[in-house]
Design a protein around this motif. Structure first.
Motif, PDB file in Angstrom:
ATOM      1  N   TYR A 107     -28.764  40.994  -7.994  1.00 38.12           N
ATOM      2  CA  TYR A 107     -28.293  40.725  -6.629  1.00 38.12           C
ATOM      3  C   TYR A 107     -29.426  40.394  -5.667  1.00 38.12           C
ATOM      4  O   TYR A 107     -30.508  40.996  -5.679  1.00 38.12           O
ATOM      5  N   SER A 108     -29.139  39.444  -4.773  1.00 37.50           N
ATOM      6  CA  SER A 108     -30.025  39.126  -3.653  1.00 37.50           C
ATOM      7  C   SER A 108     -29.160  38.799  -2.444  1.00 37.50           C
ATOM      8  O   SER A 108     -28.152  38.093  -2.560  1.00 37.50           O
ATOM      9  N   ASP A 109     -29.547  39.308  -1.275  1.00 42.47           N
ATOM     10  CA  ASP A 109     -28.794  39.007  -0.055  1.00 42.47           C
ATOM     11  C   ASP A 109     -28.841  37.531   0.301  1.00 42.47           C
ATOM     12  O   ASP A 109     -28.059  37.068   1.142  1.00 42.47           O
ATOM     13  N   SER A 110     -29.741  36.792  -0.324  1.00 44.46           N
ATOM     14  CA  SER A 110     -29.810  35.346  -0.079  1.00 44.46           C
ATOM     15  C   SER A 110     -28.505  34.660  -0.480  1.00 44.46           C
ATOM     16  O   SER A 110     -28.188  33.578   0.022  1.00 44.46           O
ATOM     17  N   TYR A 111     -27.754  35.309  -1.376  1.00 47.85           N
ATOM     18  CA  TYR A 111     -26.514  34.712  -1.885  1.00 47.85           C
ATOM     19  C   TYR A 111     -25.287  35.520  -1.472  1.00 47.85           C
ATOM     20  O   TYR A 111     -24.239  35.433  -2.119  1.00 47.85           O
ATOM     21  N   PHE A 112     -25.427  36.272  -0.387  1.00 49.50           N
ATOM     22  CA  PHE A 112     -24.309  37.089   0.079  1.00 49.50           C
ATOM     23  C   PHE A 112     -23.084  36.239   0.414  1.00 49.50           C
ATOM     24  O   PHE A 112     -21.959  36.586   0.039  1.00 49.50           O
ATOM     25  N   GLU A 113     -23.275  35.140   1.123  1.00 49.07           N
ATOM     26  CA  GLU A 113     -22.138  34.330   1.564  1.00 49.07           C
ATOM     27  C   GLU A 113     -21.306  33.789   0.405  1.00 49.07           C
ATOM     28  O   GLU A 113     -20.078  33.946   0.399  1.00 49.07           O
ATOM     29  N   PRO A 114     -21.897  33.124  -0.596  1.00 53.04           N
ATOM     30  CA  PRO A 114     -21.064  32.653  -1.705  1.00 53.04           C
ATOM     31  C   PRO A 114     -20.431  33.800  -2.489  1.00 53.04           C
ATOM     32  O   PRO A 114     -19.290  33.666  -2.960  1.00 53.04           O
ATOM     33  N   ILE A 115     -21.131  34.922  -2.613  1.00 53.33           N
ATOM     34  CA  ILE A 115     -20.546  36.074  -3.311  1.00 53.33           C
ATOM     35  C   ILE A 115     -19.335  36.584  -2.542  1.00 53.33           C
ATOM     36  O   ILE A 115     -18.288  36.908  -3.111  1.00 53.33           O
ATOM     37  N   LYS A 116     -19.459  36.643  -1.232  1.00 50.41           N
ATOM     38  CA  LYS A 116     -18.350  37.078  -0.374  1.00 50.41           C
ATOM     39  C   LYS A 116     -17.162  36.132  -0.501  1.00 50.41           C
ATOM     40  O   LYS A 116     -16.002  36.569  -0.624  1.00 50.41           O
ATOM     41  N   GLU A 117     -17.431  34.823  -0.474  1.00 52.15           N
ATOM     42  CA  GLU A 117     -16.353  33.834  -0.563  1.00 52.15           C
ATOM     43  C   GLU A 117     -15.621  33.926  -1.889  1.00 52.15           C
ATOM     44  O   GLU A 117     -14.388  33.857  -1.949  1.00 52.15           O
ATOM     45  N   ILE A 118     -16.362  34.061  -2.964  1.00 58.46           N
ATOM     46  CA  ILE A 118     -15.739  34.187  -4.294  1.00 58.46           C
ATOM     47  C   ILE A 118     -14.902  35.459  -4.351  1.00 58.46           C
ATOM     48  O   ILE A 118     -13.780  35.451  -4.861  1.00 58.46           O
ATOM     49  N   SER A 119     -15.436  36.549  -3.831  1.00 57.15           N
ATOM     50  CA  SER A 119     -14.756  37.851  -3.879  1.00 57.15           C
ATOM     51  C   SER A 119     -13.449  37.853  -3.106  1.00 57.15           C
ATOM     52  O   SER A 119     -12.478  38.509  -3.496  1.00 57.15           O
ATOM     53  N   SER A 120     -13.402  37.126  -2.011  1.00 50.88           N
ATOM     54  CA  SER A 120     -12.221  37.157  -1.138  1.00 50.88           C
ATOM     55  C   SER A 120     -11.134  36.173  -1.560  1.00 50.88           C
ATOM     56  O   SER A 120     -10.004  36.246  -1.068  1.00 50.88           O
ATOM     57  N   ASN A 121     -11.443  35.278  -2.489  1.00 44.00           N
ATOM     58  CA  ASN A 121     -10.481  34.262  -2.919  1.00 44.00           C
ATOM     59  C   ASN A 121      -9.663  34.762  -4.111  1.00 44.00           C
ATOM     60  O   ASN A 121     -10.148  34.805  -5.246  1.00 44.00           O
ATOM     61  N   LYS A 122      -8.413  35.115  -3.881  1.00 43.43           N
ATOM     62  CA  LYS A 122      -7.574  35.672  -4.942  1.00 43.43           C
ATOM     63  C   LYS A 122      -7.318  34.701  -6.080  1.00 43.43           C
ATOM     64  O   LYS A 122      -6.971  35.104  -7.192  1.00 43.43           O
ATOM     65  N   ASN A 123      -7.482  33.417  -5.813  1.00 45.87           N
ATOM     66  CA  ASN A 123      -7.305  32.425  -6.878  1.00 45.87           C
ATOM     67  C   ASN A 123      -8.343  32.584  -7.985  1.00 45.87           C
ATOM     68  O   ASN A 123      -8.174  32.053  -9.080  1.00 45.87           O
ATOM     69  N   ASN A 124      -9.404  33.321  -7.693  1.00 43.23           N
ATOM     70  CA  ASN A 124     -10.445  33.547  -8.693  1.00 43.23           C
ATOM     71  C   ASN A 124     -10.112  34.679  -9.652  1.00 43.23           C
ATOM     72  O   ASN A 124     -10.860  34.932 -10.604  1.00 43.23           O
ATOM     73  N   GLY A 125      -8.985  35.358  -9.405  1.00 47.21           N
ATOM     74  CA  GLY A 125      -8.506  36.363 -10.352  1.00 47.21           C
ATOM     75  C   GLY A 125      -9.513  37.454 -10.667  1.00 47.21           C
ATOM     76  O   GLY A 125     -10.314  37.860  -9.829  1.00 47.21           O
ATOM     77  N   ILE A 126      -9.493  37.905 -11.932  1.00 48.49           N
ATOM     78  CA  ILE A 126     -10.364  39.014 -12.315  1.00 48.49           C
ATOM     79  C   ILE A 126     -11.819  38.595 -12.467  1.00 48.49           C
ATOM     80  O   ILE A 126     -12.701  39.450 -12.603  1.00 48.49           O
ATOM     81  N   SER A 127     -12.081  37.301 -12.423  1.00 45.79           N
ATOM     82  CA  SER A 127     -13.483  36.869 -12.478  1.00 45.79           C
ATOM     83  C   SER A 127     -14.252  37.356 -11.253  1.00 45.79           C
ATOM     84  O   SER A 127     -15.489  37.359 -11.236  1.00 45.79           O
ATOM     85  N   ARG A 128     -13.533  37.793 -10.228  1.00 46.62           N
ATOM     86  CA  ARG A 128     -14.166  38.313  -9.005  1.00 46.62           C
ATOM     87  C   ARG A 128     -14.783  39.693  -9.191  1.00 46.62           C
ATOM     88  O   ARG A 128     -15.603  40.122  -8.381  1.00 46.62           O
ATOM     89  N   GLN A 129     -14.364  40.402 -10.221  1.00 42.91           N
ATOM     90  CA  GLN A 129     -14.667  41.832 -10.308  1.00 42.91           C
ATOM     91  C   GLN A 129     -16.139  42.177 -10.094  1.00 42.91           C
ATOM     92  O   GLN A 129     -16.475  43.049  -9.279  1.00 42.91           O
ATOM     93  N   MET A 130     -17.037  41.506 -10.798  1.00 39.40           N
ATOM     94  CA  MET A 130     -18.448  41.855 -10.676  1.00 39.40           C
ATOM     95  C   MET A 130     -19.081  41.286  -9.403  1.00 39.40           C
ATOM     96  O   MET A 130     -20.055  41.836  -8.892  1.00 39.40           O
ATOM     97  N   PHE A 131     -18.519  40.211  -8.882  1.00 37.04           N
ATOM     98  CA  PHE A 131     -18.969  39.720  -7.572  1.00 37.04           C
ATOM     99  C   PHE A 131     -18.646  40.772  -6.506  1.00 37.04           C
ATOM    100  O   PHE A 131     -19.466  41.044  -5.620  1.00 37.04           O
ATOM    101  N   VAL A 132     -17.448  41.344  -6.601  1.00 40.54           N
ATOM    102  CA  VAL A 132     -17.041  42.393  -5.667  1.00 40.54           C
ATOM    103  C   VAL A 132     -17.986  43.580  -5.770  1.00 40.54           C
ATOM    104  O   VAL A 132     -18.451  44.129  -4.762  1.00 40.54           O
ATOM    105  N   LYS A 133     -18.267  43.985  -6.987  1.00 43.42           N
ATOM    106  CA  LYS A 133     -19.183  45.114  -7.201  1.00 43.42           C
ATOM    107  C   LYS A 133     -20.559  44.822  -6.602  1.00 43.42           C
ATOM    108  O   LYS A 133     -21.213  45.713  -6.048  1.00 43.42           O
ATOM    109  N   ALA A 134     -20.988  43.563  -6.708  1.00 46.27           N
ATOM    110  CA  ALA A 134     -22.303  43.173  -6.179  1.00 46.27           C
ATOM    111  C   ALA A 134     -22.404  43.364  -4.670  1.00 46.27           C
ATOM    112  O   ALA A 134     -23.495  43.621  -4.137  1.00 46.27           O
TER     113      ALA A 134
END
Length: 231
Positions: free
Chosen positions: A135-162
């Motif tokens: 993890y790096s805060d440099s990529y917080f925004e894309p991680i946040k966007e992926i995590s909040s998009n339900k269309n990404n399904g369970i692939s979000r799980q580790m992004f959310v954890k990050a």
């Protein structure tokens, strides 16, 4: 399904079982393609000086030379590699500290181009694991966007954890993670991340979750609360 407790062999076994649910002809064709592509990748690695018998040697055995990172990143987006397990194996092989600062942009781009649910459940999940592990805060925004998009399904799980590892964006992460505790696909990872953040604002919600009917949710919520209130 939560893949975080699976080692690589267990993960591959899971995906093979999923393939077996399809008709036999399709399954064996998938196996044939995977074997052919693994042979190709193995030869490319050998040409570069790596003594491997399979791509998955890089995943299953401890490595000391990580000069293969750029090679695999280039092959990841190559038309010569089509099998999702092969691509997933490449992501897992480059989930090492030496890849930090090298792989992020390409992995995010690749994640955004994933088409099928099966690709997201395998490759996408492992890309999320990469961003959690490195993890790096440099990529917080894309991680946040992926995590909040339900269309990404369970692939979000580790992004959310990050999100639980942010140092610079705690209020934004807390708000999103709180909302995600109501999302069954990522609730466990959201709870864990809130604990990592030591989110005192989430104590009431986490306390509520300690009474959940799901035993795993109860266990993870109790663990998160302990981190917030005693550490």
């Amino acid at each position: 399904m939560d893949f975080s407790s699976l080692n690589n062999d267990e993960f591959v076994e899971y995906v093979i079982k999923e393939h077996k649910k399809r008709n036999t002809k399709e399954f064996y064709e998938t196996q044939r393609i995977r074997k052919k592509e693994d042979e190709f990748v193995t030869m490319e690695l050998r040409k570069a000086g790596f003594k491997v018998s399979s791509l998955f040697d890089l995943v299953n055995f401890k490595q000391t030379d990580f000069g293969y990172i750029n090679l695999l990143l280039n092959l990841l987006d190559s038309e010569k590699i089509t099998d999702s397990i092969m691509k997933d194996g490449m992501v897992r092989a480059i989930t090492v500290r030496k890849a930090k600062g090298i792989a992020e942009n390409q992995l995010l781009k690749f994640y955004g181009n994933l088409k099928t649910e099966q690709e997201k459940e395998t490759i996408g999940w492992s890309i999320g694991n990469w961003f959690d592990h490195l993890y790096s805060d440099s990529y917080f925004e894309p991680i946040k966007e992926i995590s909040s998009n339900k269309n990404n399904g369970i692939s979000r799980q580790m992004f959310v954890k990050a999100l639980g590892k942010t140092k610079e964006h705690k209020p934004i992460a807390e708000k999103l993670l709180f909302e995600l505790t109501f999302d069954n696909e990522v609730v466990l990872h959201a709870i864990s991340a809130l604990g990592k953040l030591k989110s005192t604002n989430s104590i009431e919600r986490l306390t509520e979750l300690t009474n959940n009917k799901n035993k795993t949710i109860k266990k993870v919520a109790n663990k998160a609360l302990k981190k917030i209130t005693t550490e």
